[in-house]
Design a protein around this motif. Structure first.
Motif, short mmCIF file in Angstrom:
data_model
loop_
_atom_site.label_atom_id
_atom_site.label_comp_id
_atom_site.label_asym_id
_atom_site.label_seq_id
_atom_site.Cartn_x
_atom_site.Cartn_y
_atom_site.Cartn_z
N GLU A 1 0.91 -0.82 0.17
CA GLU A 1 -0.01 -0.28 -0.04
C GLU A 1 0.62 1.61 -0.38
N VAL A 2 0.81 1.91 -0.77
CA VAL A 2 1.66 3.05 -1.13
C VAL A 2 0.88 4.67 -1.41
N THR B 1 -0.63 5.69 -14.92
CA THR B 1 0.15 4.11 -13.93
C THR B 1 -0.06 3.63 -12.88
N LEU B 2 0.78 4.96 -11.85
CA LEU B 2 0.22 4.86 -10.63
C LEU B 2 -1.07 4.73 -9.81
N GLU B 3 -1.64 5.58 -9.94
CA GLU B 3 -3.60 5.70 -9.23
C GLU B 3 -4.29 4.24 -9.84
N HIS C 1 -1.97 5.59 -3.80
CA HIS C 1 -2.74 6.98 -3.92
C HIS C 1 -1.63 8.24 -3.70
N ILE C 2 -2.64 9.31 -4.00
CA ILE C 2 -1.21 10.96 -4.97
C ILE C 2 -1.96 11.86 -3.60
N LEU C 3 -1.26 13.05 -2.63
CA LEU C 3 -1.10 13.77 -2.54
C LEU C 3 -1.01 14.88 -2.89
#
Length: 529
Positions: A119-120, A214-216, A221-223
């Protein structure tokens, strides 16, 4: 039919030759085998060599020969090396990993961790690359600085607005992984084979958007717009990050800071994270007509359609009692000079190019090495190098007269200590102000540059001229600190904190930062597998 693959290096053909037909003949001749025994060739690397002769392309190739055919002795052919295979890790213990910073180190660390099943959460103080592009435009064209979204801060990191060089001196097998990943996300085919690959800012912006998507899709989860203001450490163990979005709890945190994260350096030091000063380099940005650089490097062939915009890499050692390096850095063919300040009271410059490198001007950093002994004149402690940077940057802002105008001097006048009269137009859009640049740095920096520039003039006639401008200041060549860590990438003082990349003092460019991110993330995944 049984075959064997050999690696052949230094295979050269004329720059005007037809590659498809000339290569097979050239590689067969170099290996000393019949041309019809060459079953297939795979391009590994290509470079342009124009040193004191007619230009030629030089190749490294993997050559498939019939198994019964052996290259002649002395051909320097060797068996093609096997590709590095990164471990295909799937973790048994699922932890929540925070990655701070969405530059190359952070992006590749997040990608590697997500592929391992962790989980990132990726935390970036700046904006997504599209919004960031608008803020960079506002700074360049109108002098409006957003301290959280600029050339240094935001998705993609500081290298997004650069030449996008993918050259690195590290010989790590992960370099190929980085290049192939960038290619997968939209980088052109040539980055896989060019000896000096580059992307250009226009290509990088599009590529980073694909990287994010790609990451999403993998669940990262990007903040964005989330700055880390503090860390909570108890008995040498990180418990949480205090951010502008509130407290975030993680099992481990990867610190992929950029080289301008000065506020967080101060906080980390106060919380017991070990930080030590590190050598770096300071100086100016030098700008020449691109046509001059082309002529110096390619002579009569400079205008040929198959000859690209020329670059250069110059270095010289100066001094007797204390030897220093003076060198060019981040050379941008056909590029422009940008303001890269992160505070309103400073002027700092850097360069960028688009993929085509088609502009009329060339620029590069022209810098002198400085070390912790030099920092003592500006303060004591791990952040004394930051104080040296800030001293030059604030002086440059005062000399420039506001609005991020930069002090400048033509190179011929710099050599004689004469303030220039009217200066030509430059690619630095906020504008320049004629000033004596020798007041911006300690005397040894100026003396080192004045000693080295004539050596560069001998190698490239015209390098010292009234058309060549020095624009100040260039101070952010790399981080002025290092965060000591073990072979397991853990901070020496905080066991579940992993300092990586350029801001932690372990990389010097897009590719080396990305490799550091891959390695640290692989180490974490291995520990949990």
């Amino acid at each position: 039919m049984a075959t064997k693959i050999w690696r052949a290096s230094g295979v050269a053909i004329d720059f005007e030759a037809d590659e498809a037909t000339a290569l097979t003949k050239a590689v067969a001749g170099q290996l000393g085998v019949p041309a019809n025994s060459v079953m297939n060739t795979t391009l590994v690397k290509r470079s342009l060599d124009a040193r004191k002769h007619r230009p030629r392309f030089v190749y490294t190739l993997d050559v498939e020969l019939k198994a019964t055919i052996q290259p002649r002795k002395g051909s320097q052919a060797r068996e093609a090396p096997k590709r590095l295979q990164l471990p295909n890790l799937r973790v048994r213990k699922r932890e929540h990993i925070g990655v701070v910073g969405a530059g190359p180190a952070g992006l590749f660390a997040a990608l590697t961790l997500a592929r391992a099943g962790l989980e990132v959460t990726l935390i970036e103080r700046g904006k997504p690359v599209e919004g960031r592009a608008k803020d960079v435009g506002a700074l360049v064209n109108r002098g409006h600085l957003d301290p959280e979204s600029n050339v240094c801060f935001g998705e993609g990191g500081a290298g997004t607005w650069s030449d996008g060089k993918l050259v690195t001196r590290i010989g790590a097998g992960e370099v190929r992984t980085v290049l192939e990943t960038l290619h997968e996300f939209g980088a052109p085919d040539r980055i896989l084979v060019d000896a000096k690959p580059h992307l250009g800012t226009d290509k990088l912006v599009k590529l980073i958007r694909t990287f994010r998507e790609t990451l999403e899709a993998m669940g990262v989860h990007i903040l964005y717009g989330t700055r880390v203001d503090d860390i909570i450490v108890t008995d040498g163990v990180l418990g949480a990050l205090e951010t502008t979005a509130g407290r975030l709890d993680f099992d481990r945190a990867v610190l992929a800071l950029g080289h301008s994260s000065r506020d967080l350096y101060t906080t980390l030091l106060a919380r017991g994270v070990e930080i030590v000063p590190k050598p770096f380099a300071v100086g100016f940005r030098i700008e020449h007509p691109q046509a001059l650089i082309n002529h110096c490097q390619f002579g009569e062939f400079a205008e040929h359609e198959r000859i690209p915009a020329a670059d250069y890499m110059l270095s010289h050692q100066v001094g007797r009692q204390k030897v220093r390096g003076v060198y060019s850095f981040c050379m941008c063919p056909g590029g422009v000079i940008l303001p890269v300040a992160t505070c309103a009271d400073e002027v700092v410059v850097n360069g960028m190019s688009n993929a085509s490198r088609s502009g009329r001007w060339a620029n590069a950093a022209m810098v002198v090495t400085v070390d912790p002994e030099d920092f003592l004149a500006f303060g004591e402690g791990p952040l004394a190098g930051v104080a040296l940077q800030r001293s030059a940057e604030t002086k440059a802002a005062l000399l420039g007269g506001g609005g991020f105008r930069a002090p400048a001097q033509n190179v011929a006048d710099f050599m004689t200590g004469k303030r220039s009269g009217e200066l030509r137009k430059t690619t630095y859009r906020p504008g320049i102000q004629s000033e004596d640049l020798s007041t911006l740095y300690p005397a040894f920096v100026i003396e080192a540059l004045r000693e080295a520039l004539p050596a560069f003039e001998r190698r490239m006639p015209g390098f010292i001229s009234n058309e060549a401008l020095l624009i100040g200041v260039e101070t952010r060549t790399s981080a002025p600190i290092r965060m000591p860590r073990g072979e397991d990438f853990r901070s020496s003082w905080v066991s579940n904190l992993y300092p990586i990349g350029e801001g932690a003092g372990y990389a010097g460019g897009i590719v080396s930062a990305a490799v550091d991110g891959i390695r640290a993330a692989t180490q974490i995944a291995c520990e949990l597998s």
